[in-house]
Design an enzyme around this catalytic site. Structure first.
Site, PDB file in Angstrom:
ATOM      1  N   ASP A   1      44.259  33.712  44.173  1.00 36.64           N
ATOM      2  CA  ASP A   1      45.498  33.748  44.966  1.00 36.64           C
ATOM      3  C   ASP A   1      46.110  32.344  44.920  1.00 36.64           C
ATOM      4  O   ASP A   1      45.794  31.490  45.752  1.00 36.64           O
ATOM      5  CB  ASP A   1      45.144  34.150  46.412  1.00 36.64           C
ATOM      6  CG  ASP A   1      46.365  34.228  47.303  1.00 36.64           C
ATOM      7  OD1 ASP A   1      47.485  34.353  46.768  1.00 36.64           O
ATOM      8  OD2 ASP A   1      46.202  34.152  48.536  1.00 36.64           O
TER       9      ASP A   1
ATOM     10  N   GLU B   1      47.287  37.259  41.922  1.00 39.14           N
ATOM     11  CA  GLU B   1      48.425  37.788  42.689  1.00 39.14           C
ATOM     12  C   GLU B   1      49.714  37.654  41.884  1.00 39.14           C
ATOM     13  O   GLU B   1      49.994  36.615  41.299  1.00 39.14           O
ATOM     14  CB  GLU B   1      48.575  37.057  44.030  1.00 39.14           C
ATOM     15  CG  GLU B   1      49.665  37.685  44.881  1.00 39.14           C
ATOM     16  CD  GLU B   1      49.684  37.211  46.320  1.00 39.14           C
ATOM     17  OE1 GLU B   1      48.732  37.529  47.054  1.00 39.14           O
ATOM     18  OE2 GLU B   1      50.646  36.527  46.705  1.00 39.14           O
TER      19      GLU B   1
ATOM     20  N   ASP C   1      42.919  32.580  52.444  1.00 40.62           N
ATOM     21  CA  ASP C   1      43.148  32.618  50.988  1.00 40.62           C
ATOM     22  C   ASP C   1      41.950  33.188  50.242  1.00 40.62           C
ATOM     23  O   ASP C   1      42.103  33.878  49.234  1.00 40.62           O
ATOM     24  CB  ASP C   1      43.403  31.195  50.449  1.00 40.62           C
ATOM     25  CG  ASP C   1      44.720  30.648  50.938  1.00 40.62           C
ATOM     26  OD1 ASP C   1      45.710  31.383  50.869  1.00 40.62           O
ATOM     27  OD2 ASP C   1      44.744  29.496  51.393  1.00 40.62           O
TER      28      ASP C   1
END
Lengths: 183, 183
Positions: A28, A88, A161
């Site tokens: 991410d 992502e 995260d």
């Protein structure tokens, strides 16, 4: 029954050709914090190997922060022999300034993964929510709880995260399995 | 007159310590097209050495396009011994999707320059317009004509990205001179 023979031989070939364990990295990306999570997929069992967040110092210049991010990703890839990366996908940035920084960091992450010749899958936050909870409207907490349940953890991974990265890794592992079975 | 002595000795020291020629790279990053322009600055004279646009194939995956961009920038830096890089600063993306791609490419460009330990200056499009034409409301055509005049060219550089990169390089060369004189 010839169809049973075919099924059995197909299973045998799959067992022979497919590696027992697959290592999936969920990533991410961000400039200040890049969440990461390494999962092992052995048969149908997913196990969390390591997760956390790569941080870059805010007092450094952009170019130095990107260098430090690249170096940290490289070190992690040496530690874990990753077969698949799930990252992502950026589709919209509410905060344009933050969005620019995230995208610059993501560019560096993609380049680093490409150099290591890693297979990359991309998922939007919506796809991650839908895959893990069945609803695109799920809250971050619900996604975290599903990560905890699926990976049989005592707690939701911290920081946020890292939990997001673990959710991405689960998506990657599941989606990859679908691809393998369809082949 | 002691002040004249001081001035003369300062000039002498500047002549001794400063290199005659400075090579400035202007870079206007993008995923599909990255404009570049190399200028030589010798005393007060700016000369265009080379300009153009790095293109990445749209049918390639993002990671492959970023690899190809990095490779092209590296090759250009081998060709020209750059002292200073002037790069466009992203401050706002009207088209968010394009903005994400530009920012990912810019991240890769910044990383590549940082690895080569290049000094980097950043200018917004507004600063470039103001520096070259005196007006932040100047049209692209006016900026191009100023590039042509300043660099004593027969035509405005083509494509547009190359002209934008040349404008950035001029800003970098002028701003760097101000910095040197102030030291």
């Amino acid at each position: 029954m010839p169809w049973m023979m075919t099924m059995m031989s197909t299973t045998f070939i799959l067992m022979l050709t497919s590696k027992q364990e697959t290592i999936v990295l969920g990533l991410d990306p961000g400039l200040a914090d890049t969440g990461f999570a390494f999962l092992s997929k052995n048969n149908q069992v997913l196990t969390l190997l390591e997760c956390g967040s790569i941080k870059t110092a805010k007092n450094l210049k952009l170019a130095e922060r990107l260098l430090s991010l690249e170096s940290a990703i490289k070190k992690l890839l040496v530690k874990h022999p990753v077969d698949l990366v799930s990252i992502e996908k950026l589709y919209f940035a509410r905060n344009v300034t933050t969005g620019i920084d995230v995208a610059q960091a993501r560019g560096v992450a993609m380049l680093t993964l490409a150099k290591e010749k890693k297979q990359i899958l991309e998922f939007t936050p919506l796809q991650v929510k839908q895959t893990l909870t069945g609803s695109g409207a799920a809250q971050k907490r619900q996604v975290g709880l599903m990560v905890k349940t699926i990976l049989k953890l005592k707690e939701v991974p911290k920081p946020d995260d890292a939990a997001d990265a673990a959710a991405l890794a689960i998506c990657g592992a599941w989606f990859n399995q679908k691809l393998s079975l369809a082949q």
